[in-house]
Write a protein that holds these residues in place. Structure first.
Motif, mmCIF file in Angstrom:
data_model
loop_
_atom_site.group_PDB
_atom_site.id
_atom_site.type_symbol
_atom_site.label_atom_id
_atom_site.label_comp_id
_atom_site.label_asym_id
_atom_site.label_seq_id
_atom_site.Cartn_x
_atom_site.Cartn_y
_atom_site.Cartn_z
ATOM 1 N N ARG A 1 0.896 -1.231 -0.124
ATOM 2 C CA ARG A 1 0.048 -0.018 0.037
ATOM 3 C C ARG A 1 0.763 1.321 0.028
ATOM 4 O O ARG A 1 1.938 1.156 0.620
ATOM 5 N N ALA A 2 0.449 2.253 -0.826
ATOM 6 C CA ALA A 2 1.277 3.561 -0.799
ATOM 7 C C ALA A 2 0.220 4.492 -0.105
ATOM 8 O O ALA A 2 -1.036 4.635 -0.728
ATOM 9 N N LEU B 1 8.634 0.403 -4.506
ATOM 10 C CA LEU B 1 9.176 1.836 -4.402
ATOM 11 C C LEU B 1 9.134 2.626 -5.505
ATOM 12 O O LEU B 1 8.718 3.648 -5.797
ATOM 13 N N ALA B 2 9.424 1.739 -6.607
ATOM 14 C CA ALA B 2 9.487 2.165 -8.000
ATOM 15 C C ALA B 2 8.034 2.800 -8.410
ATOM 16 O O ALA B 2 7.701 3.791 -8.876
ATOM 17 N N PHE B 3 7.191 1.795 -8.211
ATOM 18 C CA PHE B 3 5.584 1.934 -8.523
ATOM 19 C C PHE B 3 5.041 3.208 -7.758
ATOM 20 O O PHE B 3 4.401 4.106 -8.117
ATOM 21 N N ALA B 4 5.508 3.326 -6.197
ATOM 22 C CA ALA B 4 4.874 4.115 -5.466
ATOM 23 C C ALA B 4 5.318 5.483 -5.737
ATOM 24 O O ALA B 4 4.738 6.616 -5.429
ATOM 25 N N VAL C 1 5.147 3.881 2.199
ATOM 26 C CA VAL C 1 4.969 2.483 1.499
ATOM 27 C C VAL C 1 5.090 1.421 2.525
ATOM 28 O O VAL C 1 6.020 1.519 3.166
ATOM 29 N N TRP C 2 3.986 0.539 2.505
ATOM 30 C CA TRP C 2 3.833 -0.458 3.473
ATOM 31 C C TRP C 2 3.598 -2.012 2.759
ATOM 32 O O TRP C 2 2.972 -1.815 1.679
ATOM 33 N N GLN C 3 4.299 -2.792 3.462
ATOM 34 C CA GLN C 3 3.952 -4.258 3.004
ATOM 35 C C GLN C 3 3.317 -4.819 4.324
ATOM 36 O O GLN C 3 4.058 -5.378 5.247
ATOM 37 N N LEU C 4 1.994 -5.227 4.351
ATOM 38 C CA LEU C 4 1.369 -5.403 5.547
ATOM 39 C C LEU C 4 1.343 -4.536 6.638
ATOM 40 O O LEU C 4 1.479 -3.472 6.770
#
Length: 75
Positions: free
Chosen positions: A6-7, A31-34, A45-48
């Protein structure tokens, strides 16, 4: 294998203004996408439950380098 990320767009008061859920194959690709969201401000930017990074607007992608013009072409 992809993972859920999630961003979160963070407002000036530190409160999340909006969120974008997406999948990515790695933290680097997440990170590139966010980075695209940094044009609107700071992004977390979070992963869970794991915070990956905080991206400031200044960390958005730089402009691509300009192509140099070739001078004269020999014939």
């Amino acid at each position: 294998m992809t993972h859920q990320y999630r961003a979160y767009l963070v407002g000036e008061n530190g409160v999340f203004r909006s969120a974008e859920a997406f999948e990515a194959t790695s933290d680097d690709s997440a990170l590139a996408f966010a980075r695209q969201f940094t044009r609107h401000g700071k992004v977390e930017v979070w992963q869970l439950g794991r915070k990956i990074a905080v991206l400031d607007a200044a960390q958005s992608w730089p402009s691509p380098p300009r192509q140099s013009r070739s001078t004269l072409t020999r014939q």
